[in-house]
Design a protein around this motif. Sequence first.
Motif, PDB file in Angstrom:
ATOM      1  N   GLU A 171       0.838  -1.195   0.000  1.00  0.00           N
ATOM      2  CA  GLU A 171       0.000   0.000   0.000  1.00  0.00           C
ATOM      3  C   GLU A 171       0.874   1.246   0.000  1.00  0.00           C
ATOM      4  O   GLU A 171       1.791   1.373   0.807  1.00  0.00           O
TER       5      GLU A 171
ATOM      6  N   LYS B 177       2.043   4.853   0.800  1.00  0.00           N
ATOM      7  CA  LYS B 177       1.837   5.760   1.921  1.00  0.00           C
ATOM      8  C   LYS B 177       1.819   7.212   1.444  1.00  0.00           C
ATOM      9  O   LYS B 177       2.445   7.565   0.447  1.00  0.00           O
TER      10      LYS B 177
ATOM     11  N   HIS C  93      -6.722   7.835   6.085  1.00  0.00           N
ATOM     12  CA  HIS C  93      -7.786   6.898   5.720  1.00  0.00           C
ATOM     13  C   HIS C  93      -8.433   7.315   4.398  1.00  0.00           C
ATOM     14  O   HIS C  93      -8.642   6.478   3.501  1.00  0.00           O
TER      15      HIS C  93
ATOM     16  N   THR D 295      -6.202   6.675   1.395  1.00  0.00           N
ATOM     17  CA  THR D 295      -6.228   5.263   1.000  1.00  0.00           C
ATOM     18  C   THR D 295      -7.502   4.931   0.224  1.00  0.00           C
ATOM     19  O   THR D 295      -7.462   4.224  -0.792  1.00  0.00           O
TER      20      THR D 295
END
Length: 283
Positions: free
Chosen positions: A6, A8, A161, A164
């Motif tokens: 993922e 960042k 959050h 993402t």
Amino acid sequence: MPRKTEKKMKCNIIYQSSTGNTRFGAEIIQWQIQREGGKCDLTRVAAVTADKLEKYDAIGIASPVYSLQPAPNVTECLAQLPSFPGKYGFVFITYGMYPANTIATLAQLLQAKGIRLLGVQAMRAEESFTPIRFPGLILSAGRPTNHDAILVRNFASELIHRYTLVRGGYDISPGLAFSRSAALDSLTRFATKDMMRRMMGRVIVDRTKCVQCGLCAANCPTQAIELKPFPMLDNNRCMGCWGCINICPYDALASPLAKNRLRYKGIREYRKMQIEDYLARVP
């Protein structure tokens, strides 16, 4: 099959801060983003360049509210930057009396540059406008508190959050609706730079107290102060924010209205420690 790593958040927060409150909030956001594995740098408005921002995928704007509006050097900086389509952004402001349309103004400036908004946050801080600081009658006295710090820290987590989610293809725009008040825009027209400057009156430099540290010039939001070798004010650029009078550690700057008023020196407790140490004490 190996799981995809993922990505960042990698962001830069552009900030203006005279008494320290806005930088305090920006450092909390920076700390939380880095704590959750991202990268976050802080850059004073005066040091911002388009080339410097290219390497980040998110741009934060942190500004105090001056005369019901964002700091003028912040809006000028945003206006001069090129478009950044594909980047993400957020707005953080501090205010003592009333934020007016400051959040909407900054959010719209970011969106005009093609930046996708992730969130907005306001933090209450002790009113620093000297003419209305009377003993026993100071708006938002003692702010920001530990609770304010928690709210900013939570905002930073929410930014990560949302970052993402957006990168995963989710649409978060319905939850980021903000309105602009025409009535508040009309109100800000009365708080003009000329009016605020006249209210402040002539700034007097006490050369017996001044040590030529340059703090006033470095923090002036309109770059209206030069050291020659003592502070000299350019009345055409000054917006009457009282920042220079407030932050001088030696009270070497004064004006007629500063008499019998309490000057605001910023968050004394916070200035004595690193942000990590401060947040370690916050539940």
